[in-house]
Design an enzyme around this catalytic site. Sequence first.
Site, PDB file in Angstrom:
ATOM      1  N   CYS A   2       7.348  27.733  64.198  1.00 29.10           N
ATOM      2  CA  CYS A   2       6.281  28.032  65.155  1.00 29.10           C
ATOM      3  C   CYS A   2       5.181  26.977  65.062  1.00 29.10           C
ATOM      4  O   CYS A   2       4.941  26.424  63.991  1.00 29.10           O
ATOM      5  CB  CYS A   2       5.666  29.379  64.855  1.00 29.10           C
ATOM      6  SG  CYS A   2       6.838  30.719  64.864  1.00 29.10           S
ATOM      7  N   ARG A  27       8.832  20.089  67.379  1.00 39.20           N
ATOM      8  CA  ARG A  27       9.188  20.860  66.184  1.00 39.20           C
ATOM      9  C   ARG A  27      10.347  21.828  66.418  1.00 39.20           C
ATOM     10  O   ARG A  27      10.930  22.324  65.473  1.00 39.20           O
ATOM     11  CB  ARG A  27       7.979  21.679  65.725  1.00 39.20           C
ATOM     12  CG  ARG A  27       6.843  20.840  65.206  1.00 39.20           C
ATOM     13  CD  ARG A  27       5.567  21.639  65.219  1.00 39.20           C
ATOM     14  NE  ARG A  27       5.651  22.817  64.374  1.00 39.20           N
ATOM     15  CZ  ARG A  27       5.118  22.916  63.167  1.00 39.20           C
ATOM     16  NH1 ARG A  27       4.481  21.897  62.671  1.00 39.20           N
ATOM     17  NH2 ARG A  27       5.207  24.019  62.459  1.00 39.20           N
ATOM     18  N   TRP A  74       9.281  30.033  67.221  1.00 45.34           N
ATOM     19  CA  TRP A  74      10.661  29.840  66.767  1.00 45.34           C
ATOM     20  C   TRP A  74      11.039  31.170  66.143  1.00 45.34           C
ATOM     21  O   TRP A  74      10.521  31.536  65.090  1.00 45.34           O
ATOM     22  CB  TRP A  74      10.703  28.697  65.758  1.00 45.34           C
ATOM     23  CG  TRP A  74      12.067  28.275  65.334  1.00 45.34           C
ATOM     24  CD1 TRP A  74      12.908  27.421  65.994  1.00 45.34           C
ATOM     25  CD2 TRP A  74      12.747  28.653  64.121  1.00 45.34           C
ATOM     26  NE1 TRP A  74      14.063  27.258  65.275  1.00 45.34           N
ATOM     27  CE2 TRP A  74      13.999  28.005  64.129  1.00 45.34           C
ATOM     28  CE3 TRP A  74      12.435  29.467  63.048  1.00 45.34           C
ATOM     29  CZ2 TRP A  74      14.922  28.145  63.104  1.00 45.34           C
ATOM     30  CZ3 TRP A  74      13.353  29.616  62.026  1.00 45.34           C
ATOM     31  CH2 TRP A  74      14.590  28.955  62.068  1.00 45.34           C
ATOM     32  N   ASN A 100       2.397  31.727  62.365  1.00 43.19           N
ATOM     33  CA  ASN A 100       3.584  30.999  61.937  1.00 43.19           C
ATOM     34  C   ASN A 100       3.917  31.498  60.540  1.00 43.19           C
ATOM     35  O   ASN A 100       3.065  31.454  59.667  1.00 43.19           O
ATOM     36  CB  ASN A 100       3.280  29.492  61.901  1.00 43.19           C
ATOM     37  CG  ASN A 100       4.428  28.682  61.330  1.00 43.19           C
ATOM     38  OD1 ASN A 100       5.553  29.172  61.213  1.00 43.19           O
ATOM     39  ND2 ASN A 100       4.152  27.435  60.972  1.00 43.19           N
ATOM     40  N   GLY A 101       5.123  32.004  60.351  1.00 40.61           N
ATOM     41  CA  GLY A 101       5.501  32.459  59.014  1.00 40.61           C
ATOM     42  C   GLY A 101       6.146  33.824  59.065  1.00 40.61           C
ATOM     43  O   GLY A 101       6.699  34.213  60.098  1.00 40.61           O
ATOM     44  N   GLU A 490      25.385  12.594  54.715  1.00 41.61           N
ATOM     45  CA  GLU A 490      24.279  12.394  55.650  1.00 41.61           C
ATOM     46  C   GLU A 490      24.807  12.045  57.044  1.00 41.61           C
ATOM     47  O   GLU A 490      24.295  12.528  58.056  1.00 41.61           O
ATOM     48  CB  GLU A 490      23.335  11.300  55.111  1.00 41.61           C
ATOM     49  CG  GLU A 490      22.237  10.844  56.043  1.00 41.61           C
ATOM     50  CD  GLU A 490      21.296  11.946  56.516  1.00 41.61           C
ATOM     51  OE1 GLU A 490      21.363  13.074  56.012  1.00 41.61           O
ATOM     52  OE2 GLU A 490      20.528  11.676  57.454  1.00 41.61           O
ATOM     53  N   LYS A 494      23.961  14.299  60.338  1.00 48.68           N
ATOM     54  CA  LYS A 494      23.311  13.736  61.522  1.00 48.68           C
ATOM     55  C   LYS A 494      24.158  13.992  62.758  1.00 48.68           C
ATOM     56  O   LYS A 494      23.655  14.377  63.807  1.00 48.68           O
ATOM     57  CB  LYS A 494      23.106  12.232  61.293  1.00 48.68           C
ATOM     58  CG  LYS A 494      21.909  11.638  61.915  1.00 48.68           C
ATOM     59  CD  LYS A 494      20.660  11.644  61.078  1.00 48.68           C
ATOM     60  CE  LYS A 494      20.255  12.977  60.596  1.00 48.68           C
ATOM     61  NZ  LYS A 494      19.189  12.946  59.609  1.00 48.68           N
ATOM     62  N   GLU A 497      24.201  17.854  63.728  1.00 46.68           N
ATOM     63  CA  GLU A 497      22.967  18.484  64.187  1.00 46.68           C
ATOM     64  C   GLU A 497      22.564  18.065  65.594  1.00 46.68           C
ATOM     65  O   GLU A 497      21.935  18.845  66.299  1.00 46.68           O
ATOM     66  CB  GLU A 497      21.817  18.282  63.203  1.00 46.68           C
ATOM     67  CG  GLU A 497      21.255  16.889  63.133  1.00 46.68           C
ATOM     68  CD  GLU A 497      20.054  16.796  62.195  1.00 46.68           C
ATOM     69  OE1 GLU A 497      19.216  17.697  62.195  1.00 46.68           O
ATOM     70  OE2 GLU A 497      19.970  15.799  61.463  1.00 46.68           O
ATOM     71  N   HIS A 513      42.348  17.300  47.800  1.00 45.20           N
ATOM     72  CA  HIS A 513      42.274  18.600  47.134  1.00 45.20           C
ATOM     73  C   HIS A 513      42.060  19.732  48.135  1.00 45.20           C
ATOM     74  O   HIS A 513      41.572  20.789  47.767  1.00 45.20           O
ATOM     75  CB  HIS A 513      41.172  18.580  46.071  1.00 45.20           C
ATOM     76  CG  HIS A 513      41.437  17.553  45.019  1.00 45.20           C
ATOM     77  ND1 HIS A 513      42.443  17.689  44.085  1.00 45.20           N
ATOM     78  CD2 HIS A 513      40.879  16.340  44.794  1.00 45.20           C
ATOM     79  CE1 HIS A 513      42.475  16.617  43.307  1.00 45.20           C
ATOM     80  NE2 HIS A 513      41.538  15.781  43.725  1.00 45.20           N
ATOM     81  N   LYS A 614      11.689  21.225  63.269  1.00 39.17           N
ATOM     82  CA  LYS A 614      11.390  19.986  62.543  1.00 39.17           C
ATOM     83  C   LYS A 614      10.928  20.268  61.123  1.00 39.17           C
ATOM     84  O   LYS A 614      11.284  19.569  60.191  1.00 39.17           O
ATOM     85  CB  LYS A 614      10.309  19.201  63.303  1.00 39.17           C
ATOM     86  CG  LYS A 614       9.913  17.884  62.649  1.00 39.17           C
ATOM     87  CD  LYS A 614      11.067  16.917  62.614  1.00 39.17           C
ATOM     88  CE  LYS A 614      10.756  15.631  61.893  1.00 39.17           C
ATOM     89  NZ  LYS A 614      11.983  14.928  61.483  1.00 39.17           N
TER      90      LYS A 614
HETATM   91  C1  F6R Z   1      17.972  16.592  59.267  1.00 37.88           C
HETATM   92  C2  F6R Z   1      16.628  16.937  58.844  1.00 37.88           C
HETATM   93  C3  F6R Z   1      16.463  18.061  57.889  1.00 37.88           C
HETATM   94  C4  F6R Z   1      15.291  17.785  56.930  1.00 37.88           C
HETATM   95  C5  F6R Z   1      15.040  18.999  56.040  1.00 37.88           C
HETATM   96  C6  F6R Z   1      13.920  18.752  55.044  1.00 37.88           C
HETATM   97  O1  F6R Z   1      17.977  15.460  60.086  1.00 37.88           O
HETATM   98  O2  F6R Z   1      15.667  16.361  59.277  1.00 37.88           O
HETATM   99  O3  F6R Z   1      17.627  18.312  57.184  1.00 37.88           O
HETATM  100  O4  F6R Z   1      15.596  16.670  56.165  1.00 37.88           O
HETATM  101  O5  F6R Z   1      14.703  20.099  56.842  1.00 37.88           O
HETATM  102  O6  F6R Z   1      12.727  18.459  55.689  1.00 37.88           O
HETATM  103  P1  F6R Z   1      11.550  17.732  54.954  1.00 37.88           P
HETATM  104  O7  F6R Z   1      12.011  16.362  54.611  1.00 37.88           O
HETATM  105  O8  F6R Z   1      10.424  17.738  55.927  1.00 37.88           O
HETATM  106  O9  F6R Z   1      11.262  18.522  53.715  1.00 37.88           O
END
Ligand code: F6R
Length: 619
Positions: A2, A27, A74, A100-101, A490, A494, A497, A513, A614
């Site tokens: 949020c 976000r 959110w 938010n929370g 990674e 990427k 997502e 395995h 985000k």
């Molecule tokens: C993926 C991504 C998330 C963040 C994770 C941690 O592309 O951005 O996996 O890496 O939510 O977020 P931070 O780095 O803000 O703690």
Amino acid sequence: MCGIVGYVGEKKALPILMDKLEMLTYRGYDSAGVAVSENGHFYLKKTKGRVSDLEAIVDRDGVSGTVGLGHTRWATHGEPSTPNAHPHTDCTEKLVVVQNGIVENFWELKQDLMGKGHHFHSETDTEVIAHLIEEYYDGNITTAVNLAMQQMHGSMALLVLHKDEQDTLVAAKMDSPPLIVGFGRGENHVASDIPALLRYTNRIYPLEDGEVATIRRDKVIITNYREPETPRLSPPKVMVINWSPEVAKKDGYEHFMLKEIHEQPTTVNDTLRGRLPETADGMVEIPDLNLTAEEAQRIERLTLVACGTAYHACLVGKYLIEQALRIPVTVDVGSEYRYRAPLIGRNEVMVAISQSGETADTIASMREGMEQGAKVVAITNVLGSSVARLADGVLYTRAGPEMAVASTKAFVGQLVGLHLLTQFLAQHRELPAGMRERLLKMREELWRLPALIERILAESRPVQRLAKAISQQEACFFIGRNLDEPMAREGALKLKEISYIHSQGYAAGELKHGTLALLAPNVPVVALATQRAVYDKSVSNVQEVLARHAWVIGVAHEGDERLTDLVGRENMLTIPQSDDWLAPVLTAVQLQLLSYYTALELGRDIDQPRNLAKSVTVE
Ligand code: F6R
């Protein structure tokens, strides 16, 4: 997560609130709303959907009130819907609340309030806050918020406006979700995130856990709901942010993600500047890290902790630090660390990595580490963030605001941060034979990285072509060994997502395995082979995959012959020659581009992928 915005001043509040909400859309959210205090009433509009949907139902110019608040939601409690969107009001409709929370004891509070005759119109925990404040209101909104906060458990940031105190916003924070006061001239602002404030002010104060801010046009008073009688620092200690409002714009790029991928040469340069000497002589200086030479010498173990992409940076860090410094490194995801009764040894340092500095699980892990006596330092991107304030020392990545949900430049900043940490520790420790020379040589190579990244960015046709073909597939695998192993994870994260193609990253030797069972003709497998020490073994793993007629896309250094010969030049992505330990930075760029162009081909919402936020400020 949020987003919260607020304004109190002399200008019309609604356009300012709408602009700030627009700045928070990156976000991730599912509904939006605003409320402006106007002639003894609230002008309140909210809707499921985008801020543009809200824009369509508000009268930007027709509302003259100069105090208001807004929200992007959110969903946690209750599905995304207009009734569940914020702001929420009490029974008398005299106050509005955004949050938010999570209010963890909302159910008990709701039962109690319903018993007292309160009527609810949504399924949210936030509406409980409105009724609770109504219950306590006796002519002073700050007092009522303090009392309500004392009754709630959980982790939340909230903003409240009462009709009878039209010149006052009250902001409160419990535990982790961020809430930032922005100081203007003749006006003051609130937002859950710095980019929403940048157009209006760069002077900020992030609220601490427990703080309640009474915000008026000309002053801000901070108290703490846990000890409301004790006066706080007033005016609060203001921090100055040096991000310009321009960095939060797309700047001609179709998406923030592509812009941020292209900003990576600058991120590397900025993160190294003033810390890493350009020559072999000279010391690595990271004063904010707050680690003395003696502490660096004494470290017996490092624990790296983070979530998501930042966790992958930790995994790269483990390979790097253990090989270079021979210090044992434990890596944990934030959501698991504190629940596995971790053991903290003597002379242990925890390194928390977080782009936003607000990830609830990472913060909780830091607290756990601190309670057990570890020194906790952070690698983070956001000045004054919760992680930065909590840590004993900080290494800031200087990536600027990262607006796309998928982390790119912040990840590269984190990798560079880990190299700086390694270089810093190395100068205070005994090293294995030949290691000091390798690390000193690597300093030059670190400075060359921006130019090498530029080279990859300048020739994106191969990656675009391969992305087009991957976009036709339903699944994709990524494999690698040594430092390529976390990079495989990674790459898979990427891709999944932002393209929604099922993808998984594995240690290349692990395929046989179990996962080999999933390989059928033409299933794409992205094979990373940038680590020379295990190159032969990586190539053998590619043979295993090819024997199952899967389609292999190779990633290796320029000039590669064997892998190229095996998979075909048209299926290769290359990175410029560098020390193997720097290859993850270059591989990251190719894999980011691969995901980006795949998602582009599929027409996905690249900057705001479905279901994601985000900054994840709840557990
Ligand atoms: C993926 C991504 C998330 C963040 C994770 C941690 O592309 O951005 O996996 O890496 O939510 O977020 P931070 O780095 O803000 O703690």
